[in-house]
Enzyme design. Structure first.
Site, PDB file in Angstrom:
ATOM      1  N   GLU A 160       0.846  -1.205   0.000  1.00 37.51           N
ATOM      2  CA  GLU A 160       0.000   0.000   0.000  1.00 37.51           C
ATOM      3  C   GLU A 160       0.881   1.254   0.000  1.00 37.51           C
ATOM      4  OE1 GLU A 160      -1.147   2.971   2.895  1.00 37.51           O
ATOM      5  OE2 GLU A 160      -1.906   1.123   3.816  1.00 37.51           O
ATOM      6  N   GLU A 203      10.302   1.451   2.145  1.00 36.20           N
ATOM      7  CA  GLU A 203       8.978   1.444   2.771  1.00 36.20           C
ATOM      8  C   GLU A 203       8.785   0.222   3.676  1.00 36.20           C
ATOM      9  OE1 GLU A 203       6.848   3.999   2.579  1.00 36.20           O
ATOM     10  OE2 GLU A 203       8.337   5.023   1.323  1.00 36.20           O
TER      11      GLU A 203
HETATM   12 ZN   LIG Z   1       1.246   2.646   6.965  1.00 36.67          ZN
END
Ligand SMILES: [Zn+2]
Length: 968
Positions: free
Chosen positions: A64, A137
């Site tokens: 995401e 990330e």
């Molecule tokens: Zn997050």
């Protein structure tokens, strides 16, 4: 008209949401599209994929984050941040749920809306997701030099460390995993920091290939944008795919035939005198609702049992003396098989058995006796009011429709069913009068063996133990690496850093579509306001279409109160509504509020006045009602203002315990707000009051108050009476009504009578001088992450900035601070805030693994502002700031904002002047802010909320940096 690439599956008018609803299927890929056409200017688009994870590596969550880091058409490092910086979005985010990942956007500007939709579609379907993005990330090893220790880094890795530092989050995960051990809900979709490093780049890529495909997509459009264009946009993307078979089905958890018990721990401290570090809840898995009526029925039952402090199960639990506040509170239906949860926090873990028995016995008792007619009537009215009003606050309405539809749609059900309610409500209203809810309590809870009792308690050694396990793992990994391997890790670390430091090519950046300054309104939006006097009180009226609802705020000027009384205000406000009155107990009062109104709430408004005339500080009681019940609502206002049972010690003790538990629960998830409040406490009067009513000082006040309620109740009660007797008078009151013309005509008489019943005293302003001196502080909490703040008052430092500083600040937040604190530092967030009227400025980080490094970033911020600023960046930042100014407000919020501007001295002339300054922002404004930030670096104060080890390490590195104390 339709589109040849799509077949139409459903076409219905849904009166309840004033929408034409069409459900389409994309012929080639099977993608499903719910297209809602209505007159809502705040247009919504969202694409959702089913993404059930098979483990707790956080794979769905990391993806995401990662798809928003560059795509085929937009090959820049962070298209998401470009949109954040420079669009008129009213919503822009992405969320990972236990079984799905959703990407919603919203905007009131059509051109802007299309820009957002295009960037989002390209991001989810054609992301670059490079290995570097995965490392940044997700997680990676970092090595600063060949002899440095190996460490884990990664945005999600740190984010989840923060989540796992919050006992409430740990309890939530433990409970969900306990009830669904054999399904995807038995895993942590966000990611468990202990497991995240098991994830490989190959698995991550495969997860995208498997699930991010039109054949697994559900798309929603809602609003007043042209309907045909929606299908055109989608087909351009979807037609590039072939249909595939995807197994994303959320498996059903097999039912148990006997209840289970589960326990866990979190890193926290134990009070040696009286243990209250535990949480205990009783939870059930229940069968998915088969109809809209059943969904409403579950909601109403939850409300009847625990929806407010007078509801019987909540009341019994909070009055039991076993804990400090309720947790759970009903049925949540966002999972395929819904769950129900009721319990207590702030308990002695040894009382787990008592709490379980109390929940079960109370439910059995209610199943036998049923709810009273008054209780049912209040619940039905509250439900109906909410369903009809559809007040989603600042959240776009279309997004509520989207998530409601997904509830059934995601698992193969009808997406239209959750959008209507009339028939279901009528039928449920009939049944509610009988024994419907008694039967439901038996079938959902008492006769349902799929039950788990969950107990969570603090383990004082857990933090150190987990830190040691992590350090040991890392050193054994390091020991297994050859010289060459280490050199490779070092090289990768440096390469990632270099990549993060590099700037995008201007031609790539220019591909991100944007509005131009010419697309922006030059004028401020105004709200109609008429002013008059009613019964000796100041009254404001906003003539706005409210669909027959009257929104009322009654405000009282806090300046009349002695400063020592201010910390009592939040609890005093609750006491008005939750102790009962001279003529009825609080259960009966709560039911009267439920039957008569759409809700009554109390809150406070606090700000440095925009015109420089001191502080605006007000207490408000706000309520809403249909015209027929407006008079009855005013009667309730009178009763609670003049006759609340402030002598109700038992209720007050429970509320104080709940308030204290609520404050403690906020420390970790809301740590940046706590730091912000603390930083400003010594800077302005409004900052100092906020600290008394919501900051660390408030937390300490509550801790002491809880003791004084037992040791010296008379003194506490007399304070509450003094507040009432001083505060409530019509001389320093404001009446604020937002409603249709016809209602205003009759409301004036009723409001006059109401105002005349209040005392006509005129107290002078109290002396609010204080000696809170700003200090450099380290506030210790049991957490593995920090919230690092540094701030100053720019006016006091001699800077007089224009409104254009907001543009410079926005660029600083979305470029320099985002890159340094989040991307490179590994914090979940880092930003700065500036309030033009007070001059208060603060840098704040969120869930930050660093401390002194982050302070260095702050101290170098001025340099970033002095760098060359591209025209695109400047324009985008102006657009973003104007977008914030023009955020849509629900009609009640419009009336409230108009009043608040009057109370804090914001004239329309001032607003227009500021808008003009923003639209005319130039490089000079960036340089002006840069000079001010140099002064913050030199003279600002530092406040850190964080783990003891990190704070001590910072003091070792820079002796005397922080004076250390426990946060509460
Ligand atoms: Zn997050």
């Amino acid at each position: 008209m339709s589109h040849p690439a799509f077949e139409i599956v459903r076409d219905e008018n849904i009166a309840e949401i004033n929408s034409q609803a069409k459900l389409y299927r994309h012929k080639k890929t099977g993608a499903e599209v719910l297209s809602l056409v209505n007159d809502d200017e705040n247009k919504v688009f969202g694409i959702t994929f089913k993404t059930p994870p098979e483990d707790s590596t956080g794979i769905a969550h990391i993806l995401e984050h990662s798809v928003l880091c560059g795509s085929e058409k937009y090959p820049v490092k962070k298209p998401f941040v470009e949109l954040l910086k420079g669009s008129m979005h009213t919503f822009l985010n992405a969320m990972t749920f236990p079984d799905k990942t959703a990407y919603p956007v919203a905007s009131q500007n059509l051109k802007d809306f299309y820009n957002l939709v295009d960037v989002y579609l390209d991001a989810v379907l054609f992301p670059l997701i490079s290995e570097e993005t995965f490392e940044q990330e997700g997680w990676h090893y970092e090595l600063e030099s060949l002899d440095a220790p190996l460490v884990y880094k990664g945005v999600v890795f740190n984010e989840m460390k923060g989540v796992y530092s919050s006992p409430d989050s740990v309890m939530h995960t433990l409970t969900q995993n306990a009830l669904y051990p054999d399904t995807t809900y038995g895993k942590s979709s966000g990611g468990d920091p202990k497991v995240i490093p098991e994830l490989t780049y190959e698995q991550f890529k495969r997860f995208h290939r498997t699930y991010y495909h039109p054949s697994n997509a559900r798309v929603v459009f809602a609003g007043d944008d042209p309907a045909d264009k929606r299908l055109e946009i989608l087909d351009a993307y979807f037609s590039r795919f072939e249909r595939i078979a995807i197994d994303a089905e959320v498996k059903l958890q097999p039912r148990w035939n006997a209840p289970r018990a589960v326990s866990g721990t979190y890193a926290g401290t134990i009070d040696p005198d009286k243990r209250r570090d535990g949480m205990v809840s009783v939870n059930w898995m229940i069968e998915p609702a088969q109809s809209r009526e059943e969904v409403l029925s579950h909601g109403m039952l939850s409300y009847l049992l625990a929806g407010n402090s007078a509801a019987p199960l909540r009341k019994t639990l909070t009055e039991s003396g076993l804990g400090e506040g309720m947790i759970g509170g009903g049925i949540s239906s966002y999972l395929r098989q819904p769950m129900a949860s009721f319990g207590l926090k702030g308990v002695d873990p040894a009382d787990a058995g008592k709490i379980e028995a109390l929940v079960l016995d109370t439910l059995a008792e209610i199943a036998r006796t049923g709810f009273s007619a008054e209780q049912v009537e209040a619940a039905v009215n509250t439900f109906e009011f909410n369903l009809r009003e559809q007040n989603t606050g600042s959240y776009p309405r279309g997004m509520t429709y989207m998530f409601n539809a997904l509830g059934t749609w995601l698992h193969g059900g009808d997406p239209l069913a959750p959008l209507s309610f009339e028939t279901a409500l009528e039928s449920l209203k009939q049944k509610a009068r009988g024994e419907h809810f008694q039967g439901l309590i038996r079938s959902l809870f008492l006769d349902n063996p799929h039950r788990a009792t969950v107990k969570l308690e603090a383990d004082p050694d857990q933090g150190a133990r987990e830190a040691k396990v992590e350090a040991d793992t890392l050193s054994s990994v390091r020991a297994g690496l050859s010289e060459a391997d280490l050199a490779a890790v070092l090289e990768r670390t440096e390469r990632l850093k270099a990549l993060q430091e590099s700037v995008d090519k201007p031609e790539d950046l220019a591909r991100i579509p944007t509005l131009t300054l010419a697309d922006l309104d030059r004028s401020i939006r105004t709200i109609p306001t008429e002013e008059c006097t009613l019964g000796g009180a100041r009254a404001l009226y906003h003539r706005l279409p409210t669909l027959g609802i009257a929104y009322l705020d009654i405000g009282f000027d806090l300046h009349v109160l002695d400063k020592a009384l201010l910390p009592y205000l939040p609890l005093f406000g609750r006491a008005l509504l939750q102790t009962g009155t001279g003529k009825e107990d609080f259960v009966s009062l709560t039911q009267r509020i439920g039957r008569t109104t759409g809700g009554i709430a109390q809150h406070r408004g606090l700000a440095t006045r925009q015109d420089g005339a001191g502080t605006a500080a007000w207490f408000f009681l706000s309520g809403k009602a249909v015209p027929d019940k407006f008079g009855a609502m005013l009667e309730i206002f009178s009763d609670v203002l003049l006759d609340a049972r402030l002598d109700n010690r038992e209720r007050f003790r429970q509320m104080a315990l709940e308030e204290k538990a609520g404050f403690e629960a906020r420390l970790v998830p809301g740590g940046n707000g706590i730091v912000d409040t603390r930083l400003k406490a010594g800077l302005t009067e409004a900052g100092w009051i906020a600290e008394q009513m919501s900051g660390v000082s408030y937390g300490r006040f509550l801790k002491d108050l809880v003791k004084r309620i037992d040791s010296d109740w008379e003194a506490v009660e007399s304070v509450l009476r003094r507040i009432r007797d001083t505060l409530f008078n019509r001389g320093r009151m404001v009446i604020n009504l937002t409603t249709d013309e016809a209602i205003w005509d009759r409301a004036q008489g009723e409001l006059t009578t109401f105002a005349q019943a209040l005392p006509d005293t005129h107290h002078a302003d109290a002396d609010w001088s204080h000696d809170f001196a700003p200090a450099d502080e380290g506030l210790v909490i049991p957490a593995q992450v920090n919230y690092v703040g540094k701030g100053a008052n720019l006016k006091a430092l001699g800077f007089d900035l224009s409104a254009a500083s907001a543009v410079a600040l926005r660029l600083l937040n979305t470029t320099y601070l985002w890159d340094k604190v989040r991307v490179q530092g590994g914090a979940y967030g880092g930003s700065s805030r500036f309030d033009l009227s007070s001059g208060n400025f603060a840098f704040l980080s969120y869930r930050d693994p660093n401390l002194t490094k982050t302070l260095d970033v702050y101290d170098n911020a001025a340099k970033a502002l002095r760098a060359e600023i591209g025209e695109t960046d400047l324009v985008r930042s102006v657009i973003g700031v104007v977008g914030d100014l023009d955020r849509p407000e629900f009609v009640d919020a419009k009336g409230y904002s108009a009043m608040w501007r009057i109370l804090n001295g914001t004239s329309d002339e001032l607003r227009q002047r500021r808008r003009d300054e923003i639209l005319a922002t130039s490089r000079a404004d960036f340089l002006a802010l840069a000079d001010a930030l140099d002064a913050v670096a030199a003279q600002g104060h530092v406040v850190v909320l964080g783990g003891e080890a990190a704070i001590n390490a910072a003091n070792e590195k820079q002796p005397g940096l922080l004076s250390v104390s426990k946060a509460v």
